[in-house]
Design a protein around this motif. Structure first.
Motif, PDB file in Angstrom:
ATOM      1  N   ARG A  15       0.824  -1.208   0.000  1.00  0.00           N
ATOM      2  CA  ARG A  15       0.000   0.000   0.000  1.00  0.00           C
ATOM      3  C   ARG A  15       0.863   1.266   0.000  1.00  0.00           C
ATOM      4  O   ARG A  15       1.910   1.317   0.630  1.00  0.00           O
ATOM      5  CB  ARG A  15      -0.878  -0.024   1.252  1.00  0.00           C
ATOM      6  CG  ARG A  15      -1.905   1.041   1.256  1.00  0.00           C
ATOM      7  CD  ARG A  15      -2.832   0.853   2.419  1.00  0.00           C
ATOM      8  NE  ARG A  15      -3.671   2.041   2.475  1.00  0.00           N
ATOM      9  CZ  ARG A  15      -4.555   2.262   3.393  1.00  0.00           C
ATOM     10  NH1 ARG A  15      -4.755   1.393   4.345  1.00  0.00           N
ATOM     11  NH2 ARG A  15      -5.259   3.361   3.377  1.00  0.00           N
ATOM     12  N   GLU A  16       0.407   2.279  -0.734  1.00  0.00           N
ATOM     13  CA  GLU A  16       1.073   3.589  -0.791  1.00  0.00           C
ATOM     14  C   GLU A  16       1.105   4.196   0.612  1.00  0.00           C
ATOM     15  O   GLU A  16       0.151   4.058   1.370  1.00  0.00           O
ATOM     16  CB  GLU A  16       0.281   4.488  -1.743  1.00  0.00           C
ATOM     17  CG  GLU A  16       0.738   5.912  -1.762  1.00  0.00           C
ATOM     18  CD  GLU A  16       1.514   6.283  -2.998  1.00  0.00           C
ATOM     19  OE1 GLU A  16       2.067   7.377  -3.010  1.00  0.00           O
ATOM     20  OE2 GLU A  16       1.558   5.485  -3.925  1.00  0.00           O
ATOM     21  N   PRO A  17       2.185   4.897   0.978  1.00  0.00           N
ATOM     22  CA  PRO A  17       2.222   5.541   2.295  1.00  0.00           C
ATOM     23  C   PRO A  17       1.056   6.491   2.493  1.00  0.00           C
ATOM     24  O   PRO A  17       0.533   7.065   1.546  1.00  0.00           O
ATOM     25  CB  PRO A  17       3.546   6.315   2.274  1.00  0.00           C
ATOM     26  CG  PRO A  17       4.371   5.647   1.236  1.00  0.00           C
ATOM     27  CD  PRO A  17       3.390   5.114   0.216  1.00  0.00           C
ATOM     28  N   TYR A  21       1.375  11.805  -3.490  1.00  0.00           N
ATOM     29  CA  TYR A  21       0.394  12.887  -3.586  1.00  0.00           C
ATOM     30  C   TYR A  21       0.929  14.140  -2.910  1.00  0.00           C
ATOM     31  O   TYR A  21       0.804  15.251  -3.432  1.00  0.00           O
ATOM     32  CB  TYR A  21      -0.927  12.449  -2.948  1.00  0.00           C
ATOM     33  CG  TYR A  21      -2.017  13.478  -3.031  1.00  0.00           C
ATOM     34  CD1 TYR A  21      -2.579  13.808  -4.254  1.00  0.00           C
ATOM     35  CD2 TYR A  21      -2.475  14.126  -1.892  1.00  0.00           C
ATOM     36  CE1 TYR A  21      -3.582  14.763  -4.341  1.00  0.00           C
ATOM     37  CE2 TYR A  21      -3.479  15.074  -1.976  1.00  0.00           C
ATOM     38  CZ  TYR A  21      -4.024  15.388  -3.200  1.00  0.00           C
ATOM     39  OH  TYR A  21      -5.006  16.330  -3.281  1.00  0.00           O
ATOM     40  N   ARG A  22       1.533  13.959  -1.779  1.00  0.00           N
ATOM     41  CA  ARG A  22       2.119  15.094  -1.048  1.00  0.00           C
ATOM     42  C   ARG A  22       3.221  15.749  -1.875  1.00  0.00           C
ATOM     43  O   ARG A  22       3.329  16.970  -1.951  1.00  0.00           O
ATOM     44  CB  ARG A  22       2.653  14.586   0.284  1.00  0.00           C
ATOM     45  CG  ARG A  22       3.113  15.653   1.211  1.00  0.00           C
ATOM     46  CD  ARG A  22       3.493  15.024   2.533  1.00  0.00           C
ATOM     47  NE  ARG A  22       3.854  16.040   3.472  1.00  0.00           N
ATOM     48  CZ  ARG A  22       3.930  15.857   4.772  1.00  0.00           C
ATOM     49  NH1 ARG A  22       3.651  14.688   5.283  1.00  0.00           N
ATOM     50  NH2 ARG A  22       4.274  16.831   5.562  1.00  0.00           N
ATOM     51  N   ARG A  23       4.043  14.924  -2.522  1.00  0.00           N
ATOM     52  CA  ARG A  23       5.120  15.458  -3.358  1.00  0.00           C
ATOM     53  C   ARG A  23       4.560  16.208  -4.564  1.00  0.00           C
ATOM     54  O   ARG A  23       5.085  17.238  -4.967  1.00  0.00           O
ATOM     55  CB  ARG A  23       6.060  14.345  -3.799  1.00  0.00           C
ATOM     56  CG  ARG A  23       6.970  13.913  -2.658  1.00  0.00           C
ATOM     57  CD  ARG A  23       7.937  12.872  -3.097  1.00  0.00           C
ATOM     58  NE  ARG A  23       7.396  11.598  -2.616  1.00  0.00           N
ATOM     59  CZ  ARG A  23       7.568  10.432  -3.203  1.00  0.00           C
ATOM     60  NH1 ARG A  23       8.273  10.341  -4.296  1.00  0.00           N
ATOM     61  NH2 ARG A  23       7.045   9.341  -2.707  1.00  0.00           N
ATOM     62  N   ALA A  24       3.467  15.697  -5.141  1.00  0.00           N
ATOM     63  CA  ALA A  24       2.840  16.381  -6.279  1.00  0.00           C
ATOM     64  C   ALA A  24       2.281  17.738  -5.847  1.00  0.00           C
ATOM     65  O   ALA A  24       2.386  18.715  -6.586  1.00  0.00           O
ATOM     66  CB  ALA A  24       1.737  15.514  -6.871  1.00  0.00           C
ATOM     67  N   VAL A  43       2.505  21.743  -7.483  1.00  0.00           N
ATOM     68  CA  VAL A  43       1.411  22.487  -8.109  1.00  0.00           C
ATOM     69  C   VAL A  43       0.548  23.295  -7.154  1.00  0.00           C
ATOM     70  O   VAL A  43      -0.366  23.986  -7.601  1.00  0.00           O
ATOM     71  CB  VAL A  43       0.502  21.558  -8.941  1.00  0.00           C
ATOM     72  CG1 VAL A  43       1.282  20.920 -10.074  1.00  0.00           C
ATOM     73  CG2 VAL A  43      -0.169  20.519  -8.074  1.00  0.00           C
ATOM     74  N   SER A  44       0.813  23.251  -5.863  1.00  0.00           N
ATOM     75  CA  SER A  44      -0.093  23.930  -4.931  1.00  0.00           C
ATOM     76  C   SER A  44       0.092  25.446  -4.893  1.00  0.00           C
ATOM     77  O   SER A  44      -0.785  26.158  -4.432  1.00  0.00           O
ATOM     78  CB  SER A  44       0.048  23.351  -3.527  1.00  0.00           C
ATOM     79  OG  SER A  44       1.346  23.582  -3.027  1.00  0.00           O
ATOM     80  N   ASN A  45       1.172  25.947  -5.394  1.00  0.00           N
ATOM     81  CA  ASN A  45       1.390  27.387  -5.448  1.00  0.00           C
ATOM     82  C   ASN A  45       0.501  27.979  -6.540  1.00  0.00           C
ATOM     83  O   ASN A  45       0.476  27.491  -7.667  1.00  0.00           O
ATOM     84  CB  ASN A  45       2.871  27.642  -5.763  1.00  0.00           C
ATOM     85  CG  ASN A  45       3.215  29.087  -5.883  1.00  0.00           C
ATOM     86  OD1 ASN A  45       2.638  29.819  -6.681  1.00  0.00           O
ATOM     87  ND2 ASN A  45       4.177  29.519  -5.109  1.00  0.00           N
ATOM     88  N   LYS A  46      -0.240  29.030  -6.209  1.00  0.00           N
ATOM     89  CA  LYS A  46      -1.158  29.605  -7.197  1.00  0.00           C
ATOM     90  C   LYS A  46      -0.434  30.094  -8.432  1.00  0.00           C
ATOM     91  O   LYS A  46      -0.953  30.003  -9.548  1.00  0.00           O
ATOM     92  CB  LYS A  46      -1.995  30.724  -6.591  1.00  0.00           C
ATOM     93  CG  LYS A  46      -1.239  32.021  -6.327  1.00  0.00           C
ATOM     94  CD  LYS A  46      -2.162  33.098  -5.822  1.00  0.00           C
ATOM     95  CE  LYS A  46      -1.401  34.356  -5.487  1.00  0.00           C
ATOM     96  NZ  LYS A  46      -2.286  35.391  -4.973  1.00  0.00           N
ATOM     97  N   TRP A  47       0.779  30.610  -8.269  1.00  0.00           N
ATOM     98  CA  TRP A  47       1.509  31.119  -9.419  1.00  0.00           C
ATOM     99  C   TRP A  47       1.876  29.986 -10.368  1.00  0.00           C
ATOM    100  O   TRP A  47       1.868  30.165 -11.587  1.00  0.00           O
ATOM    101  CB  TRP A  47       2.745  31.894  -8.977  1.00  0.00           C
ATOM    102  CG  TRP A  47       2.427  33.057  -8.099  1.00  0.00           C
ATOM    103  CD1 TRP A  47       2.867  33.262  -6.819  1.00  0.00           C
ATOM    104  CD2 TRP A  47       1.578  34.178  -8.397  1.00  0.00           C
ATOM    105  NE1 TRP A  47       2.348  34.430  -6.320  1.00  0.00           N
ATOM    106  CE2 TRP A  47       1.554  35.018  -7.275  1.00  0.00           C
ATOM    107  CE3 TRP A  47       0.834  34.551  -9.511  1.00  0.00           C
ATOM    108  CZ2 TRP A  47       0.832  36.199  -7.224  1.00  0.00           C
ATOM    109  CZ3 TRP A  47       0.098  35.734  -9.469  1.00  0.00           C
ATOM    110  CH2 TRP A  47       0.104  36.539  -8.341  1.00  0.00           C
TER     111      TRP A  47
END
Length: 127
Positions: free
Chosen positions: A2-4, A13-16, A20-24
């Motif tokens: 299983r994925e962590p 998912y956290r790394r992704a 991309v989480s920065n609005k800019w």
């Protein structure tokens, strides 16, 4: 295996989200969705982005393999940016987020207004 769990730093998912989480970041990717653009064109498409923030965001996207930078040796040098094939894979997901925002942001705004109205009364009674 299983994925962590998402609370673990190794979670993909956290790394992704780090990317991309920065609005800019999302706005720069959108600015490049129609193809190659020069720096000034990208800047003019994104309201309120500073030169420093745009430069920093483009460098991060280039570092992460999402944007390619091409310099044409003329005077002054012409610099163009484009999404890489990897960068283009983000477009469908960002479009879904844009669609969600168009469909639901009014509800978010209403919830915020209700929250602030309720908590303003509470803050006034505790002050």
């Amino acid at each position: 295996m299983r994925e962590p769990d998402i609370s673990i730093a190794e979670c993909s998912y956290r790394r992704a989200l780090e990317i991309v989480s920065n609005k800019w970041t999302a706005l720069v990717i959108y600015a490049l969705e129609d193809g190659t653009s020069r720096y000034g064109t990208i800047k003019s498409r994104i309201a309120d982005i500073s030169q420093k923030m745009l430069t920093q965001t483009l460098k991060q996207l280039e570092r992460d393999g999402l944007v390619v930078r091409k310099v044409t040796p003329v005077v002054p040098p012409a610099v163009e940016y484009a999404l890489t094939p990897l960068g283009m894979t983000l477009l469908p997901f960002l479009r879904m987020l844009k669609e969600w925002s168009s469909a639901h942001y009014a509800s978010v705004s209403e919830a915020r207004e209700a929250y602030y109205a309720e908590h303003q009364d509470q803050d006034a009674s505790h002050g």
